[in-house]
Design an enzyme around this catalytic site. Structure first.
Site, PDB file in Angstrom:
ATOM      1  N   ARG A  76       0.995  -1.451  -0.502  1.00 39.09           N
ATOM      2  CA  ARG A  76       0.076   0.374  -0.012  1.00 39.09           C
ATOM      3  C   ARG A  76       0.664   1.132   0.014  1.00 39.09           C
ATOM      4  O   ARG A  76       0.336   2.966   0.407  1.00 39.09           O
ATOM      5  CB  ARG A  76      -0.595  -0.364   1.421  1.00 39.09           C
ATOM      6  CG  ARG A  76      -2.106  -0.712   1.668  1.00 39.09           C
ATOM      7  CD  ARG A  76      -2.832  -0.984   2.265  1.00 39.09           C
ATOM      8  NE  ARG A  76      -3.517  -0.168   2.544  1.00 39.09           N
ATOM      9  CZ  ARG A  76      -4.725  -0.309   2.630  1.00 39.09           C
ATOM     10  NH1 ARG A  76      -5.570  -1.487   1.660  1.00 39.09           N
ATOM     11  NH2 ARG A  76      -5.701   1.380   2.665  1.00 39.09           N
ATOM     12  N   GLU A  87      -3.921   8.124 -24.328  1.00 42.10           N
ATOM     13  CA  GLU A  87      -3.014   7.191 -23.757  1.00 42.10           C
ATOM     14  C   GLU A  87      -4.082   6.493 -24.209  1.00 42.10           C
ATOM     15  O   GLU A  87      -2.836   5.251 -23.303  1.00 42.10           O
ATOM     16  CB  GLU A  87      -4.129   8.050 -22.416  1.00 42.10           C
ATOM     17  CG  GLU A  87      -4.435   7.340 -21.670  1.00 42.10           C
ATOM     18  CD  GLU A  87      -2.825   7.255 -20.498  1.00 42.10           C
ATOM     19  OE1 GLU A  87      -1.315   7.523 -20.830  1.00 42.10           O
ATOM     20  OE2 GLU A  87      -2.712   6.670 -19.409  1.00 42.10           O
ATOM     21  N   LYS A 143       8.549   2.363 -12.892  1.00 41.03           N
ATOM     22  CA  LYS A 143       7.302   2.874 -12.597  1.00 41.03           C
ATOM     23  C   LYS A 143       8.000   4.653 -12.374  1.00 41.03           C
ATOM     24  O   LYS A 143       6.892   5.586 -12.266  1.00 41.03           O
ATOM     25  CB  LYS A 143       7.348   2.123 -10.342  1.00 41.03           C
ATOM     26  CG  LYS A 143       5.950   3.174 -10.772  1.00 41.03           C
ATOM     27  CD  LYS A 143       4.773   2.863 -11.178  1.00 41.03           C
ATOM     28  CE  LYS A 143       3.479   4.022 -10.703  1.00 41.03           C
ATOM     29  NZ  LYS A 143       2.518   3.750 -12.244  1.00 41.03           N
TER      30      LYS A 143
HETATM   31  C1  AGP Z   1       2.459   5.680 -17.763  1.00 42.21           C
HETATM   32  O1  AGP Z   1       1.744   4.585 -17.761  1.00 42.21           O
HETATM   33  C2  AGP Z   1       4.486   5.322 -17.961  1.00 42.21           C
HETATM   34  N1  AGP Z   1       3.998   4.619 -16.949  1.00 42.21           N
HETATM   35  C3  AGP Z   1       4.872   6.770 -17.314  1.00 42.21           C
HETATM   36  O2  AGP Z   1       4.077   7.610 -18.895  1.00 42.21           O
HETATM   37  C4  AGP Z   1       4.417   7.750 -16.789  1.00 42.21           C
HETATM   38  O3  AGP Z   1       3.121   8.549 -16.915  1.00 42.21           O
HETATM   39  C5  AGP Z   1       5.884   8.856 -17.100  1.00 42.21           C
HETATM   40  O4  AGP Z   1       6.771   8.200 -16.545  1.00 42.21           O
HETATM   41  C6  AGP Z   1       5.580   9.581 -15.233  1.00 42.21           C
HETATM   42  O5  AGP Z   1       5.565   9.742 -14.920  1.00 42.21           O
HETATM   43  P1  AGP Z   1       5.499  10.700 -12.988  1.00 42.21           P
HETATM   44  O6  AGP Z   1       3.840  10.841 -13.050  1.00 42.21           O
HETATM   45  O7  AGP Z   1       5.939   9.590 -11.773  1.00 42.21           O
HETATM   46  O8  AGP Z   1       6.426  11.833 -13.479  1.00 42.21           O
END
Ligand code: AGP
Length: 623
Positions: free
Chosen positions: A35, A492, A618
């Site tokens: 979490r 998206e 991530k």
């Molecule tokens: C989203 O699905 C992706 N993992 C990636 O585009 C992400 O949105 C982007 O790296 C920005 O990350 P943040 O929002 O943590 O800055």
């Protein structure tokens, strides 16, 4: 979305844990680790009072503290892992919080919307606060109420009657060893039923190692557990039952709330993410207030341009924001990929508001763009899901989303929360700058508050989308079209399919089709089309319907997302995916959900890991 664990056990009883309260609670916190948290703590009731150990950072930091300064192995313990909302991730802000006398310890998941007024009342009464949290307010109220009514259950009921917002609370009192009292409103709390021992948790993962017999509590209920008794009453004191159930998930499934993946769980968490992001945003008069907005009203009135900087999905949230903020505030809004903004020579000044959108708050491209913007003299507002992370820390102000920790690498609930936060910003600016009257702002806010229920409606009706996804597991290319706010939705949708299913997917502005991309369309080519409401700008709707005809005429398989009642699309759609009616500007919150589910289901059908897709991280903490 914090982790909450409570344990009461009679030493030696068949169901009591041999290792004692702190260890049982610590184990439960470990199971809630997914979490997310930025601090953790445990409180126990000992013979002479309440003892607390808490520490910012990972759970390991708390373990280190407990090794150095252990808690007594009493049979009454509560524990918490915090995902910061009010107040950064510090030792002082970590839970549990105690009252001034140190007799009551409280842990909390959620947001007490009226905490500022309650805090002011307590400060006026001479209470000195040691943290920035809304939770500490509850601890002081409980301590004071208990002195009036020396019964923890009754004291909890009386305090809950004064709280607004979403909360799960657990409390223990030095006078009541062997007792934990919990309360819930708009936030989960389940009871684990043992023999000579009972448990409380924000979800069953907290106690699944000890018992699979559970009791789910209803809205506005207070539960009192001792080793041999579980008693439930309503906030009004009426006896209640709770819903008993057997947990047949394994521990891993329990962490995902019974969903097959964090991605699936987080898609289904979206209604709550939107609702929580909307919580606590209006004052008693119903006017928008953004607590963390540390940019002055005069400065906000003076801005003549907004530049949104972000990456990936967050950038698409920024594109949605552009349409809404320009329409409501009549301020030009540019949306820039952070890594491009930084290296071009952007025109920004003291009258530019730069909005940095980031789920993690640690994306290096966006951090560097924030620094660049500030060097140019711009004010920077961070829209972020991670309290205390670098981007809000280095910005002039923050507007936090409350989506809870997003575990799956591909962003879903954070995306909808980001869009929601962008709407709040736009409405706040429109209210502040006089572009919208209070009743107009209230009208849009009322529509926004309907969206969580509408998203739930969409989620409940997506078996058709799942079947289509499974049937398309061998697809090699999908196109996505949208116009106006539907265009970032199309982008998206394409990104989700790329990230999760490793399929070539491309999103286009529908009007751009005839300028080249239509050459890609051949018989059988799947094309998603996000259709705006026919109740909006009718030219917009008619043009998108003609775009569907254009690709259909060339043999495309058209999968159309359209609002309920829009019959114009039916002659040209091979599949119509319905979403509830909402205003044009708010429609991305609904239209994107079928595309998320489509990508997740197709990737699952291909046997791919939807939580940890290949090549992705991530948080991209390198440039
Ligand atoms: C989203 O699905 C992706 N993992 C990636 O585009 C992400 O949105 C982007 O790296 C920005 O990350 P943040 O929002 O943590 O800055």
């Amino acid at each position: 979305m914090c982790g909450i664990v409570g344990y009461v056990g009679r030493p030696g009883a068949p169901g009591a844990a041999a290792e004692g309260g702190p260890a049982v609670v610590l184990e439960g916190l470990r199971r809630l680790e997914y979490r997310g948290y930025d601090s953790a703590g445990i409180a126990v009731v000992t013979g002479d009072g309440v003892a607390v150990r808490k520490r910012a950072g990972k759970l390991a930091n708390l373990v280190e503290l407990l090794d150095a300064d252990p808690l007594p192995d009493t049979g009454t313990a509560i524990g918490h892992t915090r995902w910061a909302t009010h107040g950064g991730p510090t030792d002082a802000n970590a839970h549990p919080h105690v009252d001034a006398a140190g007799r009551v310890a409280v842990i909390h998941n959620g947001i007490v919307e009226n905490f500022a007024a309650l805090r002011a009342e307590l400060t006026e009464a001479g209470v000195e606060f040691t943290s920035e949290t809304d939770t500490e307010v509850v601890a002081h109220l409980l301590g004071a109420q208990y002195r009036l009514t020396p019964d923890l259950t009754e004291a909890m009921r009386a305090v809950c009657a004064r709280l607004e917002g979403a909360f799960t609370l657990l409390a223990v009192h030095a006078d009541a060893p062997g007792t934990i009292v919990g309360a819930r409103r708009n936030s989960p709390l389940v009871v684990g039923l043992g023999e000579g021992a009972n448990y409380l948790g924000s979800d069953v993962a907290a106690f699944i190692a000890h018992t699979r017999e559970a009791l789910e509590l209803g809205q506005d209920q207070v539960v009192t557990i001792t080793p041999d008794e579980v008693r439930v009453v309503g906030f009004d004191g009426t006896p209640a039952q709770g819903r008993r159930f057997h947990v047949d998930w394994d521990a891993s499934a329990a962490e995902k709330g019974g969903f097959p993946s964090f991605m699936a769980k987080e898609i289904h968490d979206q209604p709550q993410a939107i609702a929580d992001t909307l919580l606590g945003r209006t004052d008693a008069a119903g006017r928008l207030q953004l607590d963390e907005m540390k940019i002055t009203e005069a400065e906000l009135r003076s801005i003549d341009k907004i530049v949104v900087i972000a990456c990936g999905t967050a950038a698409y949230a920024g594109q949605v924001a552009k349409y809404a903020i320009e329409h409501w505030c009549r301020i030009p809004v540019e949306v820039e990929l952070a890594h491009e903004f930084r290296y071009r020579d952007p025109v920004v000044s003291e009258r530019t508001l730069v909005v940095a959108i980031s789920q993690s708050g640690e994306t290096m491209d966006t951090i560097m763009a924030v620094r660049h913007a500030r060097e140019q003299g711009a004010k920077v507002l961070a829209i972020c899901n991670t309290n205390g992370s670098t981007i809000p820390r280095e910005s002039d102000a923050a507007l936090y989303t409350h989506a809870g920790p997003e575990i799956a690498v591909a962003s879903t609930k954070a995306f909808l929360a980001q869009i929601t936060a962008c709407y709040l910003l736009g409405l706040y600016l429109a209210q502040l700058r006089g572009n919208k009257f209070a009743d107009e702002v209230a009208e849009v806010l009322a529509q926004l508050h309907e969206v969580p229920g509408q998203v739930r409606q969409v989620l409940d009706g997506l078996e058709q989308v799942r079947e289509i996804a499974r049937s398309m597991a061998d697809t090699r290319s999908v196109l996505f079209l949208g116009r106006h706010v539907g265009y970032p939705v199309a982008m998206e949708g394409a990104l989700k399919l790329k990230e999760l299913a490793y399929i070539h997917a491309e999103g286009f502005a529908a009007g751009e089709l005839k300028h080249g991309p239509i050459a890609l369309v051949e018989p059988g080519q799947p094309v998603f089309v996000v259709v705006p409401s026919p109740r909006g700008r009718d030219s917009l709707h008619a043009k998108v319907v003609s775009n569907i005809q254009e690709v259909r005429a060339r043999g495309a398989r058209t999968l159309v997302i359209a609002e309920q009642g829009d019959t114009d699309v039916e002659p040209y759609a091979d599949v119509v995916i319905r979403v509830p009616r909402t205003s044009t500007l708010l429609s991305p919150l609904l239209a994107v959900v079928p595309l998320q589910v489509f990508a997740c289901e197709l990737a699952t059908a291909k046997g791919l890991d939807v939580d940890q897709p290949r090549n992705l991280a991530k948080s991209v903490t390198v440039e």
